[in-house]
Design a protein around this motif. Sequence first.
Motif, PDB file in Angstrom:
ATOM      1  N   VAL A  44       1.243  -1.298   0.054  1.00 61.35           N
ATOM      2  CA  VAL A  44      -0.073  -0.128  -0.157  1.00 61.35           C
ATOM      3  C   VAL A  44       0.496   0.963   0.644  1.00 61.35           C
ATOM      4  O   VAL A  44       1.097   1.392   1.316  1.00 61.35           O
ATOM      5  CB  VAL A  44      -0.844   0.067   1.014  1.00 61.35           C
ATOM      6  CG1 VAL A  44      -1.699   1.343   1.239  1.00 61.35           C
ATOM      7  CG2 VAL A  44      -2.425  -1.159   1.187  1.00 61.35           C
ATOM      8  N   VAL A  45       0.528   1.927  -0.392  1.00 59.77           N
ATOM      9  CA  VAL A  45       1.030   3.172  -0.951  1.00 59.77           C
ATOM     10  C   VAL A  45       1.014   4.699  -0.660  1.00 59.77           C
ATOM     11  O   VAL A  45      -0.416   5.102  -1.759  1.00 59.77           O
ATOM     12  CB  VAL A  45       2.155   3.450  -2.123  1.00 59.77           C
ATOM     13  CG1 VAL A  45       3.204   4.869  -2.846  1.00 59.77           C
ATOM     14  CG2 VAL A  45       2.737   2.010  -2.957  1.00 59.77           C
ATOM     15  N   GLY A  46       0.917   5.310   0.365  1.00 57.59           N
ATOM     16  CA  GLY A  46       0.067   6.238   0.677  1.00 57.59           C
ATOM     17  C   GLY A  46      -0.954   5.640   1.912  1.00 57.59           C
ATOM     18  O   GLY A  46      -1.356   5.608   1.255  1.00 57.59           O
ATOM     19  N   THR A  47      -0.226   5.176   2.928  1.00 53.43           N
ATOM     20  CA  THR A  47      -0.986   5.096   3.931  1.00 53.43           C
ATOM     21  C   THR A  47      -1.243   6.066   4.581  1.00 53.43           C
ATOM     22  O   THR A  47      -1.715   6.203   6.318  1.00 53.43           O
ATOM     23  CB  THR A  47      -0.071   4.575   5.023  1.00 53.43           C
ATOM     24  OG1 THR A  47       1.197   5.563   5.612  1.00 53.43           O
ATOM     25  CG2 THR A  47       0.690   2.862   4.373  1.00 53.43           C
ATOM     26  N   GLY A  48      -2.236   7.517   4.091  1.00 52.15           N
ATOM     27  CA  GLY A  48      -3.601   7.997   5.021  1.00 52.15           C
ATOM     28  C   GLY A  48      -4.838   7.268   5.350  1.00 52.15           C
ATOM     29  O   GLY A  48      -4.794   5.441   5.768  1.00 52.15           O
ATOM     30  N   LEU A  49      -6.040   7.552   4.716  1.00 51.29           N
ATOM     31  CA  LEU A  49      -6.854   7.272   5.557  1.00 51.29           C
ATOM     32  C   LEU A  49      -7.175   6.021   4.630  1.00 51.29           C
ATOM     33  O   LEU A  49      -7.852   4.776   5.310  1.00 51.29           O
ATOM     34  CB  LEU A  49      -8.473   8.695   5.319  1.00 51.29           C
ATOM     35  CG  LEU A  49      -9.568   8.238   5.998  1.00 51.29           C
ATOM     36  CD1 LEU A  49     -10.359   7.610   6.821  1.00 51.29           C
ATOM     37  CD2 LEU A  49     -10.750   9.194   4.500  1.00 51.29           C
ATOM     38  N   HIS A 102       2.633  -4.358   3.257  1.00 48.51           N
ATOM     39  CA  HIS A 102       3.971  -4.189   3.291  1.00 48.51           C
ATOM     40  C   HIS A 102       3.357  -2.117   3.032  1.00 48.51           C
ATOM     41  O   HIS A 102       2.054  -2.062   2.075  1.00 48.51           O
ATOM     42  CB  HIS A 102       4.857  -3.812   2.383  1.00 48.51           C
ATOM     43  CG  HIS A 102       5.757  -5.833   1.759  1.00 48.51           C
ATOM     44  ND1 HIS A 102       6.703  -5.461   2.107  1.00 48.51           N
ATOM     45  CD2 HIS A 102       5.100  -6.492   1.546  1.00 48.51           C
ATOM     46  CE1 HIS A 102       7.117  -7.105   2.943  1.00 48.51           C
ATOM     47  NE2 HIS A 102       6.236  -7.431   1.927  1.00 48.51           N
ATOM     48  N   LEU A 103       3.856  -1.231   3.607  1.00 49.04           N
ATOM     49  CA  LEU A 103       3.608  -0.130   3.853  1.00 49.04           C
ATOM     50  C   LEU A 103       4.335   0.733   3.633  1.00 49.04           C
ATOM     51  O   LEU A 103       5.568   0.821   4.170  1.00 49.04           O
ATOM     52  CB  LEU A 103       3.055   0.631   5.628  1.00 49.04           C
ATOM     53  CG  LEU A 103       1.942  -1.246   5.847  1.00 49.04           C
ATOM     54  CD1 LEU A 103       1.772  -0.148   7.792  1.00 49.04           C
ATOM     55  CD2 LEU A 103       0.581  -0.079   4.925  1.00 49.04           C
ATOM     56  N   SER A 104       3.803   2.367   2.111  1.00 51.85           N
ATOM     57  CA  SER A 104       4.890   2.796   1.834  1.00 51.85           C
ATOM     58  C   SER A 104       4.241   4.625   2.160  1.00 51.85           C
ATOM     59  O   SER A 104       3.344   4.592   1.735  1.00 51.85           O
ATOM     60  CB  SER A 104       5.392   2.678   0.842  1.00 51.85           C
ATOM     61  OG  SER A 104       6.540   3.198  -0.241  1.00 51.85           O
ATOM     62  N   ASP A 105       4.925   5.576   2.366  1.00 56.65           N
ATOM     63  CA  ASP A 105       4.954   6.911   2.575  1.00 56.65           C
ATOM     64  C   ASP A 105       5.514   7.858   1.912  1.00 56.65           C
ATOM     65  O   ASP A 105       6.693   7.489   2.912  1.00 56.65           O
ATOM     66  CB  ASP A 105       3.568   6.937   3.706  1.00 56.65           C
ATOM     67  CG  ASP A 105       2.461   8.166   3.649  1.00 56.65           C
ATOM     68  OD1 ASP A 105       3.222   9.318   3.016  1.00 56.65           O
ATOM     69  OD2 ASP A 105       1.055   7.912   3.243  1.00 56.65           O
ATOM     70  N   THR A 106       5.768   8.751   1.120  1.00 54.60           N
ATOM     71  CA  THR A 106       6.387   9.840   1.917  1.00 54.60           C
ATOM     72  C   THR A 106       6.215   9.995   3.573  1.00 54.60           C
ATOM     73  O   THR A 106       8.512  11.166   3.611  1.00 54.60           O
ATOM     74  CB  THR A 106       6.530  10.721   0.960  1.00 54.60           C
ATOM     75  OG1 THR A 106       4.835  10.810   0.640  1.00 54.60           O
ATOM     76  CG2 THR A 106       6.931  10.836  -0.332  1.00 54.60           C
ATOM     77  N   ASP A 107       5.617  10.649   3.551  1.00 55.05           N
ATOM     78  CA  ASP A 107       6.422  10.995   5.188  1.00 55.05           C
ATOM     79  C   ASP A 107       6.366   9.378   6.314  1.00 55.05           C
ATOM     80  O   ASP A 107       5.295   8.580   5.944  1.00 55.05           O
ATOM     81  CB  ASP A 107       4.369  11.149   5.414  1.00 55.05           C
ATOM     82  CG  ASP A 107       4.270  11.847   6.787  1.00 55.05           C
ATOM     83  OD1 ASP A 107       5.366  11.527   7.508  1.00 55.05           O
ATOM     84  OD2 ASP A 107       3.376  12.566   7.305  1.00 55.05           O
ATOM     85  N   GLU A 108       7.259   9.392   6.341  1.00 52.30           N
ATOM     86  CA  GLU A 108       7.364   8.461   7.171  1.00 52.30           C
ATOM     87  C   GLU A 108       7.414   8.308   8.323  1.00 52.30           C
ATOM     88  O   GLU A 108       6.414   6.962   9.083  1.00 52.30           O
ATOM     89  CB  GLU A 108       8.743   8.174   7.379  1.00 52.30           C
ATOM     90  CG  GLU A 108       9.728   7.389   6.461  1.00 52.30           C
ATOM     91  CD  GLU A 108      11.258   7.816   6.429  1.00 52.30           C
ATOM     92  OE1 GLU A 108      11.725   7.907   8.140  1.00 52.30           O
ATOM     93  OE2 GLU A 108      12.669   8.108   5.720  1.00 52.30           O
TER      94      GLU A 108
END
Length: 361
Positions: A6-11, A28-34
Amino acid sequence: MRSALVVGTGLIGTSIALALTRRGIDVHLSDTDEGAARTAASLGAGHTGRPAQPVDLCILAVPPARIGAMLAQAQREEWSRVYTDVGSVKALVHTSAEDAGADLSRFIGGHPLAGRERSGPLAARWDLFEGRPWVLTPGATTSRDALNQALELVSLCGAVPVVMDTDEHDHAVALISHAPHLVAALMAARLEGAREESVRISGTGIRDLTRIAGGAPELWEDILAANAPAIAEVLAAYATDLTAAVDALRAVAGPDAEAAKRGAANLADLLRRGNAGQARIPGKHGTASASYTAVPVLISDRPGELARLFAAAGSVGVNIEDVRIDHSPGREAGLVELLVDPTVSDRLAADLAASGWTVQS
Ligand SMILES: NC(=O)c1ccc[n+]([C@@H]2O[C@H](COP(=O)([O-])OP(=O)(O)OC[C@H]3O[C@@H](n4cnc5c(N)ncnc54)[C@H](O)[C@@H]3O)[C@@H](O)[C@H]2O)c1
Ligand SMILES: O=C(O)C(=O)C[C@]1(C(=O)O)C=C[C@@H](O)C=C1
């Protein structure tokens, strides 16, 4: 599906990751905001970082304007076998992905019609998509693998798949999501400079109408820009009705008795059309909302009251189809409306009253 990224771990991304993790998928979780990715992981949504090997499905849950370029990059770096997204607009995603040189055969557009007016992983819920429509927009070249993985994702999230083409989707959401968001924002904007004495007595009507106006402006600017012509078309028709309503109200209050009569008839017609439109909105699982009856119950503002009420309904064998809650901060009691099958509503009201609940008539 065994693994997902999942890229972008917001809502939305975190809600999907929570649903998949509960079903045993390695996420797996990925976001520019670690910090957002770490928060999602701490909620039990999966583990942070890109996978060493390509996963079965990568879900791009970032703002719509970023999806096309991100898909192309992800494919170049082989993050996954196939890809989907959750963007609220679809034509832009497909064209920007094509422009960025993405391989569209390994991608299928998606859009779950569920959300909240809050952003970020802390607003996520594993059951956000339960019973909700989830649009998929396969193109001419979409592979069977991409379609099957996306259908499995929708099913694992408990949602209902609906296949549409991108333009049909964008016109539909202009009507049922994007224009309503602007209408809510415009109405809420009337409150910005209003007198405190007026705003203080707000009831449920204004709350219901403006809840979505609390959504993140950055995301909505993106959505509105990406679907502007279709939204403008809906709002132009709305503006015609709005002008008619203003004229009718002025006539009703004016000195001309004949014009006042016509004005009242026009208002009655607008209200009737409103009832007819509202009755068409499907309830949970796509059934007509009008097919449920509301049983209003007063509960005290104490932790666990809602759970106790649901248990009471369950113990008399009544299935709660939907629920509406009046959250009035600072009040000692709240009103909960249990929406149930009309054939059991009288029995539920009587049983709850007999066991001490205050059921309103
Ligand atoms: N909010 C809703 O109700 C709703 C409902 C359905 C679909 N959507 C769609 O879901 C998507 C995400 O919306 P949301 O409400 O979860 O937003 P959000 O702000 O809660 O989360 C978006 C996340 O994406 C991250 N992000 C942004 N750019 C990135 C990049 N280049 N790489 C990695 N991460 C990046 C942000 O840091 C943020 O954590 C949007 O496309 C939106 O249109 C939203
Ligand atoms: O319930 C809300 O808060 C929403 O705004 C959800 C909603 C919608 O309009 O229904 C908003 C945008 C999304 O693209 C999908 C769902």
